[in-house]
Write a protein that holds these residues in place. Structure first.
Motif: not given
Ligand SMILES: Cc1cc2nc3c(=O)[nH]c(=O)nc-3n(C[C@H](O)[C@H](O)[C@H](O)COP(=O)(O)OP(=O)(O)OC[C@H]3O[C@@H](n4cnc5c(N)ncnc54)[C@H](O)[C@@H]3O)c2cc1C
Ligand code: SF4
Ligand code: SF4
Lengths: 409, 534
Positions: B15-17, B34-36, B43-45, B352-354
């Motif tokens: 969410a943050t990225g 970039l996401e591995k 955590t978002s999922g 997540f909300t913020t």
């Protein structure tokens, strides 16, 4: 929200128990013949997880379930699929409104009243092809769907004037005759009364109204509940006087035994008492013969008939008591159908969009009948009889009529 | 080695990225993320699914509460289709102090969180399963937000605006020249190819893994992973978010997310963000807490248990260890000031909300360091087409019914029956991701997330993927086994009643009917219970 109440919640939440084994879908007569219906597992427990009481929903496929109840019977995990489907359909109708056609088909009683008053003229339109064509186009009742004929003299009228054989019978029975007996086939009722009285029962016909099943299966739960409550109120005084309720239509008796509680969600002692004390005519006779070690004697009837137990009968959990009794008739040879369903399922097969499905389901049965070429087809449910007769040209009667025939003179 | 350049490089596809990348690209930076793993791989999922109204924090953390209500309103506008407007209720069960409701109402008022106490019948008539002895009910604007939907929408929007999103690309090192990060070493995990991406600014949004990236810059950053376990119940036992009206504690929220309802969470400090098995006592604890809200909770089917790790930043490093006491609010860490290395900013903490607000703070700081003034416009600009509606549960059923009226089961059969995913959706998902990993398809379509946990859909989807991506049979068997292993992990703590029956059936399909354990090397893939654990 009046349609879903707390007890239907129990039904809908039984979706939790489904492990997707597909046993129900493999047994569903509708799924076997059409792609329009994705089957009990899909429209039952699966779609139930996606239904939402507060949101608009386009819950159309469930309308193709014909309510035969086979799925609930075969599910090894206690999912109340057929019941869940009935609730889903009612919710859908509650939201979208009930079509005029369903309203008509759900009300055999007012229709019957007008029809019997004006018979035989009231039978004419149903026999006229152009009118039937118009009916299909306007309200969606299939032009080929067989309808019964109205009778001139209602069963209740006959009963009031008949001289009872047995005034102080050992068993007190209140006969739930249902609409079809009263308006279309008084002969079935006469046979029931004759048989019951012959075996020493005191028969009464309480004030009663339509059981409500046609309305229930056409999606009008609230109206069906009113009928149910009214029947309960009218029958309870008899129960208190130690009467038992006996019916000759497997669908009416199933409504009293099961649907009032498990589909319409009625609760309380009265509805439970009614359920406990309601019996199918053959279930009752079978008990009577075994309990009282009666050894009834029947006349020899040299005939070859074919017996089709209707699907609802299975949900009575009583086996096939009619076969036990028919077997006692000397000379009678009968074949028992192995077809799951005749297809019509009450008023389902009369509907234009479903007629062909019902016909296709019925093919297995019609072929069996054709092979055996019986003199008559026996069946305990009225709508099945009319449907079978309409598609095989073999006369169809209630098995009790044969029993009445076989009573010693 | 291939070389690329981007102005802003974001690490982390959570969410943050994604929010940071969106913010950066909307401010006109050439941006790459970039996401591995896959989107929402971290955590978002694995979060609880609650778009906070702020109610939860009004008493314990008023600052967070104000952030939450403001962002709650904004996210409803920018990612509407990921959000279901469920509302939320704070309820006083017989186990809670009724007086807390007054404290709560006053605090809501003070922090500007709309809260309304209504007659208990309003809620109890709607939510028939709730404890009938609930004595007070307060409505707040909580909502449910599906993380897979949210991250997919954001990624789509980012790409449409010209940013690049590289999945399955892991950052393995930072290039530092003259005390400044000037590039990132990356490994493509699918091909094992390694290359350098040059950049002016690295935004470290790797959540619980943020310490690893900081370490690559030679800094020490203590991020304590706080494990939170949740259980998804097989059906929606409630259609609204239900919170216990008491000081925030474990296991006190029940959130309807899509077809399930999720009870959570626990909160346990753990060593590593990569290994945190679920303990049986957590499951028992959560189900017991559920009983307070819904009597008979335990008799409903618990479908899946999983955990996520809270990326909690410990500024005092080495001080307290109870992770709920650590600050919940987010912070931007400037490694120039902290470790003497420029060109790297790390976002820690948050919710997540913020996510949007966090991204705004982060990119504001990046602008400052890059000496440029560019206003943030993410709050006013929806990521979806104008007029897009909120999600609602029956939506999928409606869509399917409408298309079923045209097609038949034969032209577009359902692949995942539990979650009603038709073949066309499966094909579109594979086409878009070009990924043979069934878990990616799951996050995209919800395939395999229903009661049978992949029992009937996994082999079907696998067959389709195999055909579309021209996999070898060995490959296809392995991806199938890996997917089932993931599913089995979520079931292992919940094996009783119907879930146990389900597992027996699934096992029979894959082991005895398809012989999957003979076609893959089960040494590294645990496929259902082994003799030892069974
Ligand atoms: C149990 C639990 C429940 C929660 N419930 C809620 C809730 O209900 N409401 C709410 O608002 N918030 C909730 N939160 C908080 C919320 O989930 C998190 O704050 C948020 O998801 C964090 O997102 P993120 O993008 O920062 O981290 P992540 O989603 O973890 O993203 C970090 C990403 O970085 C990637 N990454 C790591 N290292 C590398 C590398 N070297 N190279 C490339 N990529 C890398 C990871 O794969 C990962 O995808 C909850 C948290 C937990 C743990
Ligand atoms: S009630 Fe009969 S028609 Fe309806 S789903 Fe069940 S088996 Fe099929
Ligand atoms: S028979 Fe019962 S358990 Fe099996 S699929 Fe049908 S509803 Fe589910």
């Amino acid at each position: 929200m009046t349609v879903i109440d707390i007890s239907s919640l129990e039904t809908t939440l039984s979706s939790d128990q489904c492990i997707k084994c597909n046993i129900c879908t493999a047994s569903c007569p509708v799924a076997a013949v059409t792609d329009k219906f994705p089957g009990p597992k899909a429209v039952g427990p699966q779609m139930q997880r996606l239904r939402q009481p507060s949101a608009p929903s386009y819950d159309k496929s469930v309308d193709f379930c014909n309510g035969c109840g086979v799925c609930s019977l075969v599910c090894p995990h206690g999912v109340q699929i057929a019941e869940m489907n009935a609730v889903a359909r009612a919710v859908q109708m509650d939201r979208d409104g009930v079509p005029l056609r369903n309203k008509m088909l759900g009300r055999p009683e007012p229709l019957g009243k007008i029809g019997t008053l004006t018979a035989p003229f009231s039978n004419l339109p149903l026999a006229l092809p152009p009118l039937r064509w118009a009916m299909e186009k306007t309200i969606g009742i299939h032009r080929k769907a067989p309808f019964p004929s109205f009778t001139g003299k209602r069963f209740r009228k006959w009963f009031k004037s008949h001289a009872p054989e047995n005034l102080i019978g050992r068993r007190k029975v209140v006969y739930f005759h249902g609409c079809s007996t009263n308006y279309y086939e008084p002969r079935v009722g006469k046979a029931v009364v004759k048989v019951l009285e012959h075996f020493g029962c005191k028969v009464s016909i309480a004030e009663q109204n339509c059981c409500g099943l046609p309305m229930q299966s056409n999606g009008e739960f609230d109206a069906a509940r009113e009928l149910a409550k009214s029947n309960i109120a009218k029958l309870m005084p008899y129960i208190r006087e130690n009467y038992v309720i006996v019916g000759s239509s497997t669908s009416c008796t199933l409504a009293l035994k099961h649907d009032y509680q498990n589909i319409l969600g009625l609760q309380g002692r009265d509805v439970e008492m009614i359920a406990k004390n309601t019996f199918d005519i053959f279930e009752f006779l079978d008990d009577l013969f075994t309990e009282q070690t009666l050894n009834p004697q029947f006349r020899r009837i040299k005939d070859a008939v074919f017996y089709h137990p209707p699907c609802q009968q299975r949900s009575h959990f009583m086996g096939q008591p009619a076969t036990k009794i028919l077997r006692r008739i000397p000379g009678l040879s009968f074949e028992v159908s192995t077809a799951d369903c005749c297809g019509v399922a009450g008023t389902y097969g009369l509907k234009a969009e479903k007629y062909q499905i019902s016909r296709d389901i019925g093919e297995t049965l019609f072929a069996q009948i054709d092979r055996h070429s019986p003199s008559r087809v026996l069946c305990d449910s009225e709508t099945c009889r009319w449907w079978i007769e309409g598609h095989t040209d073999v006369e169809s009667i209630h098995p009790i009529e044969l029993i009445a025939d076989a009573l010693p003179r | 080695m291939r070389k690329q350049f981007t102005e802003v490089l974001v690490i982390g596809g959570g969410a943050t990225g994604l929010s940071a990348a969106r913010d950066a690209v909307m401010r006109g930076f050439k941006t790459l993320l970039l996401e591995k793993g896959d989107l929402a791989h971290g955590t978002s999922g694995r979060y609880h699914g609650l778009l906070h109204s702020g109610g939860r924090y009004v008493v314990s953390d008023p600052h967070s509460a104000r952030d939450c209500i403001a962002e709650n309103r904004i996210l409803r506008k920018i990612i509407p289709s990921a959000i279901e407007n469920t509302d939320g209720w704070f309820v006083t069960t017989p186990e809670d102090d009724p007086a807390y409701a007054d404290t709560f109402l006053a605090a809501c008022k003070a922090q500007g969180v709309p809260a309304e106490e209504l007659n208990v019948d309003v809620l109890l008539n709607k939510e028939r399963l709730l404890n009938q002895r609930i004595s007070r009910t307060i409505r707040v604007p909580d909502a449910a937000c599906d993380s897979f939907d949210a991250t997919h929408i954001l990624a789509h929007d980012i790409k449409a605006r010209g940013a690049k999103v590289l999945l399955r690309h892991e950052v393995i090192g930072l290039e530092i020249r003259r005390q400044k990060v000037c590039g990132v070493n990356v490994r493509n995990l699918l091909t094992d190819e390694e290359f350098l991406i040059e950049t002016s600014m690295v935004l470290n949004c790797s959540g619980a893994w943020a310490g690893n990236i900081a370490a690559m810059a030679g800094g020490f950053l203590k991020v304590t992973p706080g494990k939170g376990t949740m259980i998804a119940m097989n059906t929606r036992l409630v259609n609204t978010v239900v919170n216990r009206c008491k000081l925030p504690h474990d296991g006190d929220i029940l959130v309807p997310v899509g077809t399930v309802s999720v009870i959570g969470t626990t909160d346990i400090p753990v060593e590593s963000p990569d290994q945190y098995p679920i303990e049986d006592w957590e499951v028992e604890f959560l189900l017991n807490e559920g009983e307070a809200l819904i009597p008979g909770f335990k008799k409903f089917r618990a479908l899946r248990a999983w955990a996520g790790v809270r990326p909690l930043y410990d500024p005092t490093a080495g001080g307290k260890t109870e992770s709920r006491d650590l600050t919940r609010s987010h912070a931007v860490i400037d490694h120039q000031a902290r470790d003497g290395v420029g060109g790297l900013l790390t976002m820690v903490g948050g919710k997540f909300t913020t996510m949007r607000l966090m991204a705004q703070d982060l990119v504001d700081e990046a602008c400052k360091q890059l000496r440029t003034k560019r206003p943030c416009t993410t709050a006013e600009t929806p990521a979806e087409a104008p007029g897009t509606k909120h999600y609602y549960l029956a939506q999928r059923l409606n869509r399917w019914e409408q298309s079923h009226a045209q097609h038949t089961a034969l032209t577009d059969p359902i692949i995942c029956e539990c979650e009603l995913v038709p073949e066309s959706k499966v094909r579109a998902g594979i086409e878009a991701s070009q990924s043979k990993i069934l878990n990616d398809l799951r996050r995209d379509t919800r395939l395999g997330m229903g009661p049978c946990q992949g029992g009937f859909c996994a082999y079907r989807a696998n067959g389709i993927a195999c055909g579309m991506l021209a996999q070898t049979p060995e490959d296809a068997h392995t991806t199938l086994a890996q997917f089932l292993q993931e599913r089995w992990k979520g079931q292992r703590n919940l094996l009783w009643d119907h879930n146990l029956r389900q597992l027996e059936l699934d096992q029979n399909i894959y082991r005895n009917l398809l012989g999957l354990d003979h076609t893959v090397d089960t040494a590294d893939i645990e496929l259902y219970p082994t003799e030892k654990t069974a």
